[in-house]
Design a protein around this motif. Structure first.
Motif, PDB file in Angstrom:
ATOM      1  N   THR A  15       1.087   4.649  -6.211  1.00 36.15           N
ATOM      2  CA  THR A  15       0.889   3.381  -5.432  1.00 36.15           C
ATOM      3  C   THR A  15       2.086   3.354  -4.430  1.00 36.15           C
ATOM      4  OG1 THR A  15       2.311   2.226  -7.064  1.00 36.15           O
ATOM      5  CG2 THR A  15      -0.147   1.874  -7.419  1.00 36.15           C
ATOM      6  N   ALA A  16       2.706   4.393  -4.223  1.00 36.96           N
ATOM      7  CA  ALA A  16       4.104   4.433  -3.775  1.00 36.96           C
ATOM      8  C   ALA A  16       4.067   5.346  -2.318  1.00 36.96           C
ATOM      9  CB  ALA A  16       5.476   4.692  -4.308  1.00 36.96           C
ATOM     10  N   PHE A  17       3.465   6.217  -2.642  1.00 38.72           N
ATOM     11  CA  PHE A  17       3.424   7.391  -1.339  1.00 38.72           C
ATOM     12  C   PHE A  17       2.015   8.182  -1.353  1.00 38.72           C
ATOM     13  CE2 PHE A  17       7.946   7.024  -1.924  1.00 38.72           C
ATOM     14  CZ  PHE A  17       8.533   7.092  -0.411  1.00 38.72           C
ATOM     15  N   LYS A  18       1.526   8.451  -0.338  1.00 36.23           N
ATOM     16  CA  LYS A  18       0.341   9.428  -0.159  1.00 36.23           C
ATOM     17  C   LYS A  18       0.629  10.627   0.756  1.00 36.23           C
ATOM     18  CE  LYS A  18      -4.654   9.538   0.831  1.00 36.23           C
ATOM     19  NZ  LYS A  18      -5.964   8.620   1.391  1.00 36.23           N
ATOM     20  N   LEU A  19       0.569  12.103   0.229  1.00 33.96           N
ATOM     21  CA  LEU A  19       0.795  13.063   1.065  1.00 33.96           C
ATOM     22  C   LEU A  19      -0.362  13.170   1.645  1.00 33.96           C
ATOM     23  CD1 LEU A  19       2.882  15.128   1.556  1.00 33.96           C
ATOM     24  CD2 LEU A  19       1.673  16.737  -0.200  1.00 33.96           C
ATOM     25  N   VAL A  20      -0.034  13.208   3.210  1.00 31.15           N
ATOM     26  CA  VAL A  20      -1.152  13.264   4.153  1.00 31.15           C
ATOM     27  C   VAL A  20      -0.984  14.534   5.199  1.00 31.15           C
ATOM     28  CG1 VAL A  20      -1.925  11.003   3.952  1.00 31.15           C
ATOM     29  CG2 VAL A  20      -0.342  11.633   5.717  1.00 31.15           C
ATOM     30  N   ARG A  73       1.070  -1.046   0.124  1.00 32.87           N
ATOM     31  CA  ARG A  73      -0.016  -0.096   0.125  1.00 32.87           C
ATOM     32  C   ARG A  73       0.961   1.399  -0.142  1.00 32.87           C
ATOM     33  NH1 ARG A  73       0.749   2.420   4.550  1.00 32.87           N
ATOM     34  NH2 ARG A  73       1.294   0.862   6.330  1.00 32.87           N
ATOM     35  N   PRO A  74       0.352   2.308  -0.280  1.00 31.47           N
ATOM     36  CA  PRO A  74       1.043   3.522  -0.286  1.00 31.47           C
ATOM     37  C   PRO A  74       1.409   3.904   1.101  1.00 31.47           C
ATOM     38  CG  PRO A  74      -0.787   3.806  -1.977  1.00 31.47           C
ATOM     39  CD  PRO A  74      -0.826   2.520  -1.069  1.00 31.47           C
ATOM     40  N   LEU A  75       2.540   4.481   1.236  1.00 26.76           N
ATOM     41  CA  LEU A  75       3.274   4.724   2.418  1.00 26.76           C
ATOM     42  C   LEU A  75       2.603   6.257   2.693  1.00 26.76           C
ATOM     43  CD1 LEU A  75       6.947   4.134   1.932  1.00 26.76           C
ATOM     44  CD2 LEU A  75       5.430   2.846   3.442  1.00 26.76           C
ATOM     45  N   ARG A  76       2.329   6.638   4.076  1.00 26.40           N
ATOM     46  CA  ARG A  76       1.573   7.724   4.451  1.00 26.40           C
ATOM     47  C   ARG A  76       2.737   8.818   4.804  1.00 26.40           C
ATOM     48  NH1 ARG A  76      -1.147   3.873   7.398  1.00 26.40           N
ATOM     49  NH2 ARG A  76       0.036   4.460   9.262  1.00 26.40           N
ATOM     50  N   TRP A  77       2.715   9.801   3.964  1.00 24.02           N
ATOM     51  CA  TRP A  77       3.750  10.501   3.692  1.00 24.02           C
ATOM     52  C   TRP A  77       3.666  12.181   4.164  1.00 24.02           C
ATOM     53  CZ3 TRP A  77       4.904  13.495  -1.181  1.00 24.02           C
ATOM     54  CH2 TRP A  77       6.119  13.947  -1.266  1.00 24.02           C
ATOM     55  N   GLY A  78       4.649  12.746   4.857  1.00 25.98           N
ATOM     56  CA  GLY A  78       4.814  14.023   5.206  1.00 25.98           C
ATOM     57  C   GLY A  78       5.810  14.831   4.690  1.00 25.98           C
ATOM     58  N   MET A  79       5.719  16.044   4.709  1.00 26.52           N
ATOM     59  CA  MET A  79       6.893  16.841   4.134  1.00 26.52           C
ATOM     60  C   MET A  79       7.399  18.313   5.335  1.00 26.52           C
ATOM     61  SD  MET A  79       6.507  17.834  -0.005  1.00 26.52           S
ATOM     62  CE  MET A  79       8.209  18.291   0.099  1.00 26.52           C
ATOM     63  N   ALA A 136      11.256  10.263  -9.806  1.00 22.47           N
ATOM     64  CA  ALA A 136      10.303   9.290  -9.469  1.00 22.47           C
ATOM     65  C   ALA A 136      10.761   7.978  -9.233  1.00 22.47           C
ATOM     66  CB  ALA A 136       9.232   9.009 -10.752  1.00 22.47           C
ATOM     67  N   ASN A 137      11.911   7.830 -10.082  1.00 22.94           N
ATOM     68  CA  ASN A 137      12.728   6.282  -9.939  1.00 22.94           C
ATOM     69  C   ASN A 137      13.378   6.073  -8.572  1.00 22.94           C
ATOM     70  OD1 ASN A 137      11.888   5.520 -12.505  1.00 22.94           O
ATOM     71  ND2 ASN A 137      13.961   5.899 -13.429  1.00 22.94           N
ATOM     72  N   ILE A 138      14.031   7.426  -7.975  1.00 20.29           N
ATOM     73  CA  ILE A 138      14.487   7.181  -6.810  1.00 20.29           C
ATOM     74  C   ILE A 138      13.589   7.188  -5.496  1.00 20.29           C
ATOM     75  CG2 ILE A 138      16.560   8.189  -7.385  1.00 20.29           C
ATOM     76  CD1 ILE A 138      16.219  10.724  -5.872  1.00 20.29           C
ATOM     77  N   TYR A 139      12.276   8.037  -5.711  1.00 19.59           N
ATOM     78  CA  TYR A 139      11.401   7.824  -4.717  1.00 19.59           C
ATOM     79  C   TYR A 139      10.602   6.431  -4.659  1.00 19.59           C
ATOM     80  CZ  TYR A 139      10.729  12.015  -2.158  1.00 19.59           C
ATOM     81  OH  TYR A 139      11.007  13.156  -1.071  1.00 19.59           O
ATOM     82  N   ALA A 182      10.405   3.974  -1.485  1.00 23.06           N
ATOM     83  CA  ALA A 182       9.350   3.309  -0.793  1.00 23.06           C
ATOM     84  C   ALA A 182       9.582   1.690  -0.641  1.00 23.06           C
ATOM     85  CB  ALA A 182       8.258   3.453  -1.723  1.00 23.06           C
ATOM     86  N   ILE A 183      10.457   1.226  -1.531  1.00 26.40           N
ATOM     87  CA  ILE A 183      10.772  -0.181  -1.518  1.00 26.40           C
ATOM     88  C   ILE A 183      11.774  -0.553  -0.516  1.00 26.40           C
ATOM     89  CG2 ILE A 183      11.720  -2.152  -2.918  1.00 26.40           C
ATOM     90  CD1 ILE A 183      10.788  -0.827  -5.487  1.00 26.40           C
TER      91      ILE A 183
END
Length: 400
Positions: free
Chosen positions: A38-43, A10-16, A336-339, A343-344
């Motif tokens: 599918t990798a991150f979700k900005l919450v 699942r996407p990781l819950r992500w903050g900045m 996008a590739n490094i992000y 996530a992986i």
């Protein structure tokens, strides 16, 4: 080839932290993290030193009002109380804040993705590395150009011996956007970059050359620097003691020689980011201005241009392909590739999957440590009269 299908459950819950309206890099982080939804979700986020401006910005990019925080400490504390609180943060703030935010995040049991250069000293990196290992967390570094897959093609060709023994390494990252002091006076994003209290012991060595130095390590992981000599200048005198131009000569352990030119006063240059590796049989050359092509020059044969997405490329290269041949990729896909790899890595760390982690090629905390070591050694050489210095693992703070 990548097509957006999920690589983790699942996407990781992500903050900045940072990366708001006035920042130069925040959008690059969001493009990278959210390109594969599918990798991150900005919450959540603490986007700005001005809380009201940060809240307004966060809401304008779709973050709920009650999760746009006035500062990172409040965000870490409040998010820890939520069932769907953040799991990972990105730090997109000036250099001088990286260490304290990263340490606080790890102590809040969060994974970290941080801008470069990671910290001011290798001592700080080693401390954070130990803390990350204790907490079981990933610390990634956003060397944003390093996700260009043709760099992995260079790595594969060198490993196979296609260019023979490496003899010369020619590195360059230059531009002309600071050829005058206008930006120093009027751009908040530039002002702090020439303030040693905020930027650290260097300007272009840390801001530019750490990217290219890491990319050279990515391409040639077996090549280690034995000693170097750095000569740096402040052509805009108000920037002293920080440099806006630097030349570095390197001697590698295998006998190869290398150079790095880092500059923000290369007047008229729009993009001088270039890597050339010269071997005993052939040479490889890559330019950021045309990242989907790789120049392959074999002694005595016609010059070849290798083009991304083609079946003749190595599998390690094409695994990061996104759009297919004939369609141009660039910096957004690199981020996008490094992000995606961040996530992986985070998912694997959380699951205790050390095998996946051992095979994953991405800029981790060790890459961040090497970047700090690079700056430290360059500054030590320059400050002692541009002399040859052994490339050592860690330096006393008195050197910088």
């Amino acid at each position: 080839m990548l097509n957006g299908e999920k690589k983790i459950e699942r996407p990781l819950r992500w903050g900045m932290v940072g990366g708001g309206r006035l920042g130069q890099v925040g959008y690059k982080h969001r493009i990278g993290a959210l390109r594969d939804n599918t990798a991150f979700k900005l919450v959540a986020g603490a986007f700005d030193i001005d809380p009201d401006r940060g809240k307004d910005f966060g809401m304008n990019i779709g973050v709920e009002e009650n999760r746009c925080y006035p500062d990172y400490k409040t965000m870490f504390a409040k998010e820890a109380t939520l069932d769907d609180g953040i799991e990972v943060i990105s730090i997109a703030t000036p250099n001088g804040t990286h260490y304290e935010i990263c340490k606080a995040a790890l102590n809040a049991n969060l994974h970290v993705i941080c801008e470069k250069p990671l910290f001011f000293t290798s001592e700080e990196v080693l401390e954070i590395k130990e803390l990350a290992e204790k907490k079981g967390k990933i610390v990634g570094v956003t060397y944003g150009f390093s996700g260009n897959q043709m760099l992995l093609q260079m790595r594969a060709m060198i490993k196979k011996g296609d260019i023979g023994e490496i003899r010369v390494v020619d590195l360059q990252y230059t531009h002309g956007f600071n050829a005058t002091d206008d930006a120093d006076k009027y751009s908040d994003a530039q002002k702090w970059r020439v303030d040693p209290k905020i930027a650290g012991p260097s300007f272009v060595l840390g801001d530019l050359s750490t990217h290219t130095y890491y990319m050279s390590q990515l391409i040639m992981p077996h090549m280690k620097i034995k000693k170097l000599l750095c000569d740096r200048q402040s052509f805009i005198s108000s920037r002293a003691p920080l440099e806006d131009n630097a030349h570095v000569i390197m001697h590698y352990e295998n006998g190869a020689v290398g150079t790095m030119w880092a500059s923000s006063i290369n007047a008229g240059c729009m993009d001088g980011h270039r890597i050339r590796i010269v071997g005993s049989k052939a040479s490889l050359e890559w330019w950021d201005s045309n990242p989907g092509e790789l120049r392959y020059e074999v002694q005595g044969k016609p010059i070849q241009t290798l083009v991304r997405a083609m079946p003749y490329l190595d599998d390690i290269c094409n695994a990061d392909e996104r759009l297919g041949a004939l369609h141009v990729e660039g910096l957004s896909e690199s981020w996008a590739n490094i992000y995606l790899k961040f996530a992986i890595a985070i998912d694997a760390k959380d699951r205790g999957d050390e095998e996946t982690l051992s095979k994953l090629i991405y800029p981790d905390i060790n890459a961040g440590l090497e970047g700090v070591r690079w700056v430290e050694n360059c500054v030590r050489s320059a400050n002692n009269g541009s002399v040859w210095v052994d490339f050592v693992e860690a330096l006393d703070k008195t050197f910088i």
